[in-house]
Design an enzyme around this catalytic site. Structure first.
Site, short mmCIF file in Angstrom:
data_model
loop_
_atom_site.label_atom_id
_atom_site.label_comp_id
_atom_site.label_asym_id
_atom_site.label_seq_id
_atom_site.Cartn_x
_atom_site.Cartn_y
_atom_site.Cartn_z
N ASP A 134 0.87 -1.18 0.00
CA ASP A 134 0.00 0.00 0.00
C ASP A 134 0.91 1.23 0.00
O ASP A 134 2.12 1.13 0.16
CB ASP A 134 -0.97 0.00 1.18
CG ASP A 134 -2.20 0.87 0.89
OD1 ASP A 134 -2.14 1.68 -0.07
OD2 ASP A 134 -3.21 0.77 1.60
C1 NOJ Z 1 -3.90 4.00 -0.04
C2 NOJ Z 1 -5.09 3.09 0.06
O1 NOJ Z 1 -5.06 2.39 1.29
C3 NOJ Z 1 -5.17 2.09 -1.07
O2 NOJ Z 1 -6.36 1.37 -0.98
C4 NOJ Z 1 -5.06 2.79 -2.39
O3 NOJ Z 1 -5.18 1.86 -3.43
C5 NOJ Z 1 -3.72 3.50 -2.44
N1 NOJ Z 1 -3.66 4.50 -1.39
C6 NOJ Z 1 -3.47 4.19 -3.79
O4 NOJ Z 1 -4.27 5.29 -3.91
#
Ligand code: NOJ
Length: 758
Positions: free
Chosen positions: A292
């Site tokens: 993430d």
């Molecule tokens: C953080 C989020 O937790 C995740 O779900 C997302 O895909 C990413 N940022 C990218 O934006």
């Protein structure tokens, strides 16, 4: 000479397209592997590490910006030191980045372009929690297919969806992004979504790669506070959290995303147990794991890694293959290999996984295949809107309908439409709206005006909800002081026969980083509702929200309540379809609605405890100041007709390993109009090696019945259905007694007993 031959074979396969994309065939898997190996063999360590790096195209941040500037990113792209980018949107922008990479780099390995396409790209569908309320797997698949088509028309070929985190805490803002509290339902939706996004063949330019996220446990953050620690035991992990991920893996999801949280002290991103032992080991899944946003570097503040280099070492060892905008892999991996701290084989393994997905997407054959400006011209956006309306109306849940106030009678002469969300064209678009335009939804007021309703309509906002500028990263300001619009609303309510009140949450009240300690109607909305109620009791309350909200006062005082989530582009039309009875509501809650925030986390598939009930004393499991149980349970939802269930019948009350029995239940439409009912099957394992939940969803079927019509619904019961992760740490069915329960929600159920013998 050997190297030369390999180069030849790479370009042969690459340019001639000899590879059959039918990944179901063994030979094609072998061909992909051969190609992957031949590319990997040509790569330097620096280039391999580059494949494991993902950069943000800086114009659409969905997390804290990295330290790497745009110029530096460009330089790295030209050297082929980036594997993927996120948030790069439009054919022009993706093509520019791809060209920079393909025309300058030595290895010419195509980039993939990821984006959070969560509930549509341009045409916006209900937020995932809302769409799950349709219990319609074809709908879930179709909205994903459409989202894929609209994404590739803008050069995006990889979505960070579906989010399949089990979430049972309404305080957690991201509950809107998933399918709620049940692993069976979430697993079904996961498969539908993966199939919708990825289609039959990842190389089809109308499909995109999907991501199962967040692996794992992220939805069970302590206190419902985003990014917080998760403390669950191995049985909870295996029985509740992992099943949807296993289903997505089995469905061939191209990628997984790991998660920000720790589980029992270990960050998921650095968990070997999760990523290597379970996902890549026991499940034998072949795709790649993206971190993430910055979650590898975040192991430093977690207190799990000393610095970025250490974080890189932990993450790559644990099986995280790509570093999203975190800077750890580029800072650490080459150094770690050169110093002999990690084996280069770890890097090779990660890069192979990334290349494998790129080959399967057909990118080596044509790196620009998703950058087709003509594609956009042919996207049937108008058709997509029709589907969005259809799915939106199926997602609506009728919570209460005293004295059949709904559907609105044609005899009603005057309707007051009231509330901060009544003419709001933005809130229905919800959070995680991709390229859904601000203020582009049909509002409820517009939706009602679009119908043949004869009644005169007046409108008053009453109060505002969210104030000032609203965006993904900024905190939302709620109006708590401005009451100036209330008198006008009250006057209009007084003057009307019926009031349609639209209340709930602002689009940016739920979503990432939007946890709340209070989950009632925010700001002055309840005050407005009570003021209106003083002058007119004929209120239809339409709720728009991304999370379950606490509506106890409303449920006691307001005759009709419609849960309309954030339904996307066609929201107002879909709501009008239901309010006028042009569509008979069929949605069922995928999540429990609490009586008070203090009950959270609240979920139906809970443990019994040793003291489940006691009418005489205080010493049983409950809160002394509130009735036990939810206000509206999981699986609940009314219709404009009524359904009656017969006694369930089991073809045999004894089941042996490998055998099966049929459970049959009759369902009758006892009302005056045609309607759809989601018939639900639950199971309870009475005595087991690990205490089991009081009930768990094991099947469901939607039936449509004409007035007076009866249909028999059948469920096949076999030992697979009885399996769980037992004390022996494997999935198996244990001998003994089971209860099978059927009904229209998780509380109104009829039971039959079953004995399982091994
Ligand atoms: C953080 C989020 O937790 C995740 O779900 C997302 O895909 C990413 N940022 C990218 O934006």
């Amino acid at each position: 000479m050997k190297k030369y031959l390999i180069i030849i074979s790479y370009f042969f396969f690459g340019t001639m397209g000899a590879y059959s994309q039918n990944s179901g065939l063994k030979s094609s898997v072998q061909e992909v592997e051969t190609k992957v190996d031949s590319v990997l063999n040509l790569m330097t360590l620096e280039e391999k590490v580059g494949q494991m790096v993902q950069y943000n195209g800086s114009w659409d941040l969905t997390g804290p910006a990295s330290e790497v500037g745009n110029k530096e990113k460009e330089e790295r792209l030209k050297k082929g030191l980036v594997g993927s980018m996120l948030n790069v949107l439009s054919v022009e922008a993706t093509e520019k980045a791809q060209r920079m990479n393909m025309e300058n780099s030595r290895m010419k390995i195509p980039l993939i372009f990821g984006y959070d396409v969560i509930h549509g790209y341009k045409t916006i569908f209900p937020v995932p929690l809302g769409e799950t309320a349709s219990w319609d797997l074809d709908a879930a698949k179709e909205s994903a297919r459409i989202a894929a088509l609209e994404s590739v028309a803008e050069g995006v070929n990889w979505t960070f969806s579906p989010m399949i985190d089990i979430s049972r805490d309404a305080r957690w803002g991201r509950i809107m992004e998933g399918s709620g509290e049940d692993p069976y339902l979430t697993a079904k939706i996961a498969v539908a979504k993966v199939n919708g996004y990825q289609g039959e063949d990842l190389a089809d330019p109308n499909t995109i790669a999907a991501t199962a996220k967040h692996f794992a446990g992220y939805g069970l953050a302590e206190g419902g506070k985003d990014y917080n620690a998760v403390n669950i035991g191995k049985h909870e992990l295996h029985n509740m959290v992992l099943p949807p991920f296993k289903a997505a893996a089995d469905a061939g999801v191209a990628t997984f995303m790991n998660s920000f949280n720790t589980i029992d002290g270990i960050p998921a991103t650095g968990s070997e147990r999760l990523q290597r032992d379970i996902l890549k080991g026991a499940w034998d899944w072949q795709g790649f794991v993206v971190s993430d946003w910055g979650s590898i570097s975040e192991m430093i503040p977690h207190g799990f890694a000393r610095d970025k280099v250490h974080a890189a070492e932990i993450a790559v060892t644990a099986g995280s293959d790509m570093d999203m905008e975190g800077g750890a892999y580029e800072a650490g991996l080459a150094q770690l290999v050169n110093e002999g701290k990690i084996d280069e084989a770890l890097i090779d393994e990660a890069v192979k996984r990334i290349l494998r997905v790129k080959f399967k997407m057909g990118l080596f054959e044509d790196p620009y295949k998703y950058m087709n400006a003509d594609l956009k011209k042919n996207v049937p956006y108008e058709e997509h809107r029709k589907t969005a309306r259809d799915i939106a109306k199926k997602s609506i849940v009728l919570l209460k309908n005293e004295n059949d106030l709904l559907p609105i009678k044609s005899s009603v002469k005057k309707i007051a439409v009231i509330g901060p969300l009544a003419d709001d064209k933005d809130t229905p678009i919800g959070n995680w709206r991709a390229q859904g335009e601000a203020n582009s939804a049909v509002s409820v007021l517009e939706g009602l005006k679009n119908t043949d309703l004869k009644a005169k309509m007046t409108y008053a906002k009453g109060v505002t909800l969210g104030e000032g500028e609203r965006s993904f990263l900024m905190p939302l300001k709620i109006n708590k002081t401005d009451r100036s619009g209330i008198p006008d609303a009250v006057a209009k309510a007084k003057d009307a026969e019926l009031v349609v009140m639209v209340l709930g949450e602002d689009a940016f009240q739920s979503g990432e980083g939007r946890s709340q300690a209070n989950i009632g109607l925010a700001g002055l909305q309840l005050e407005l509702l009570k003021e209106v109620h003083k002058v007119n009791k004929n209120i239809v309350l339409v709720l728009m929200n991304g999370r379950p909200i606490e509506i106890t006062w409303a449920s006691e005082n307001i005759p009709a309540i419609v849960e309309a989530w954030q339904l996307g582009t066609e929201s107002g039309n879909a709501i009008a379809d239901v309010l006028l009875g042009k569509y008979n509501p069929s949605g069922k809650l995928p999540v429990s609605f609490p009586r008070a925030v203090g009950q959270e986390p609240l979920y139906y598939n809970r443990m019994n405890t040793g003291r489940p009930s006691n009418d005489q004393h205080v010493t049983y499991s409950h809160y002394t100041d509130i009735t036990n149980g939810p206000l509206y349970p999981f699986g609940y939802g009314l219709s404009y007709t009524s359904f009656e269930y017969g006694e369930p019948n089991l073809s045999s009350s004894e089941l042996n390993t490998g055998g099966s029995a049929t459970l049959t239940v009759s369902v009758t439409n006892t009302g005056d109009v045609k309607g759809k009912e989601v018939v639900q099957l639950y199971l309870h394992d009475l005595v087991a090696s690990v205490a089991r939940p009081i009930k768990e969803l094991k099947g469901f079927e939607m039936v449509e019945l004409a007035p007076g019509e009866t249909k028999n619904v059948e469920f096949t019961i076999d030992d697979k259905m009885l399996e769980f992760y037992t004390a022996s740490e494997k999935w198996e069915a244990e001998e003994g007694e089971f209860e099978l329960m059927v009904g229209g929600n998780s509380e109104d159920l009829k039971t039959v007993k079953l004995n399982f013998n091994k």
